[in-house]
Scaffold this active site. Sequence first.
Site, PDB file in Angstrom:
ATOM      1  N   ASP A 247      12.075 -21.438   8.398  1.00  0.00           N
ATOM      2  CA  ASP A 247      11.317 -21.199   7.169  1.00  0.00           C
ATOM      3  C   ASP A 247      11.708 -22.292   6.183  1.00  0.00           C
ATOM      4  O   ASP A 247      12.875 -22.663   6.101  1.00  0.00           O
ATOM      5  CB  ASP A 247      11.638 -19.808   6.594  1.00  0.00           C
TER       6      ASP A 247
ATOM      7  N   CYS B 108      -3.911 -13.783   1.546  1.00  0.00           N
ATOM      8  CA  CYS B 108      -3.327 -12.456   1.383  1.00  0.00           C
ATOM      9  C   CYS B 108      -2.641 -12.296   0.041  1.00  0.00           C
ATOM     10  O   CYS B 108      -2.321 -11.193  -0.375  1.00  0.00           O
ATOM     11  CB  CYS B 108      -2.366 -12.145   2.512  1.00  0.00           C
TER      12      CYS B 108
ATOM     13  N   ASP C 275       2.192 -16.938   8.701  1.00  0.00           N
ATOM     14  CA  ASP C 275       1.157 -16.332   7.864  1.00  0.00           C
ATOM     15  C   ASP C 275      -0.062 -17.223   7.764  1.00  0.00           C
ATOM     16  O   ASP C 275      -0.902 -17.019   6.914  1.00  0.00           O
ATOM     17  CB  ASP C 275       1.717 -16.077   6.473  1.00  0.00           C
TER      18      ASP C 275
ATOM     19  N   SER D 250       8.141 -11.838  -5.756  1.00  0.00           N
ATOM     20  CA  SER D 250       7.031 -11.085  -5.154  1.00  0.00           C
ATOM     21  C   SER D 250       7.230 -10.864  -3.654  1.00  0.00           C
ATOM     22  O   SER D 250       6.490 -10.102  -3.036  1.00  0.00           O
ATOM     23  CB  SER D 250       5.710 -11.825  -5.386  1.00  0.00           C
TER      24      SER D 250
END
Lengths: 354, 104
Positions: free
Chosen positions: A144, A274, A212, A151
């Site tokens: 990552d 999203c 994602d 959030s």
Amino acid sequence: MREAEEIAQGSPVGACRLGRGFLELRIEEAVPDLDRPLVLMCGGGTRSLFAAEDLERMGYHRLYSVVGGFARWKAEGLPFDVPPRIDPNQRERYSRHLAIPEVGEAGQIRLLNSKVLLIGAGGLGSPAAFYLAAAGVGTLGLVDHDVVDRSNLQRQILHTDARVGSSKVASARHTLEALNPSVEVRTIEARLASENVEEILGGYDVVVDGSDNFPTRYLVNDACVKLGLPCAHGAVYRFEGQATVFWPGYPKQRGPCYRCIYPEPPPAELAPSCAEAGVLGVLPGVIGLIQAVETIKLLLDLGEPLIGRLLCYDALRGRFTELELARNPQCAYCGEHAIFPGYIDYEQFCSRAG
Amino acid sequence: MSRVTVRIPTPLRPHTGGADEVGLEGTTVGEVLQRLGAAHDGLLARVLTAEGEPRQFVNIYLGSRNVRGLEGMATRVSDGDVISIVPAVAGGAHKSQRTSARRA
């Protein structure tokens, strides 16, 4: 022919470590062929002689008992190895796994020696990595390049409020090591790209795709197909989630790859972000853990993997549905006689699609 | 004519007034989908090509079977069948489709 504690001290390389206690029950499974020669070894040469008599009664007839047993084998400097064992700490930690016959000590050792790579330390990667660390998967790689945002905390349970602004993989490592210090957490703070994907994925047993975005999905798929790696796939959207395992190289049942199912990604305007659409925070927990369960099954070769099946979860209806995913024999990446076409420009592929 | 249920995926629900399932009649999968499109503006273009075939990022299922492996849009339906529209879903919570590789 020795007992478990003696076997734990070592035995000849390649030996069948059956033990005396259950010899008659286990020998037929280990050596179904009655005509095969058997060399029996115990500690000093006596028990193996008696065991040979028992095996003769069962129909084995080419039997040899080693005079002097393992003591002499060792004394003469012949090769032996010590089977891996789990230490008392691990025995306590994984006692509920050891109690399951399908896992047991051999399965736990296999998990401890396994390497799983998680693409993304986010909504799906968090619960998956958390439980895989708890389960004792020996090496967890985390890819990552992002930092923890407030959030994220509604669903990305590896991170904490205090770590907002810090690197996600470092934050994840902190949490995973606190849970299980014996797990080796490898952090890869990079963005997956054609140039680094094989170097990053190589050497792992299973890839958990918790990405994602479509460019990463296709890139991970292509690399997994090329490297022959199983990919535990999960995706979420608001109250709906999907999970499956893509592994065209599975020896028992050849399944599809991502491209067999979706040859092209949707155009950007039909793939709503999203961040706007939102996602129920608990939902990636459900889907990420299905990915983790599938990962453990693959590592231990247990049950029926979710290969060729898409498990869909509709949280609002409280309903799981299973859809068949068929291989495309003409798939350019995993089809019959397909020659790997190479990596592409994934950003471009996904932005011009449709 | 058979009475079937069409399951609408979340991204298409704005076209059905939020409904996750729509009851329709028809004899084939294609006919049912055309009726779905006639009743809900803008929906069909997101599912089918101009030629009426599923787009590359969408699969149409009759029960648990992909209609591509059956007789496609000509696959006949029976009373009580469930047709599912299943588009590719990327994942979680990224901010920009093109430039970000943030994780779910």
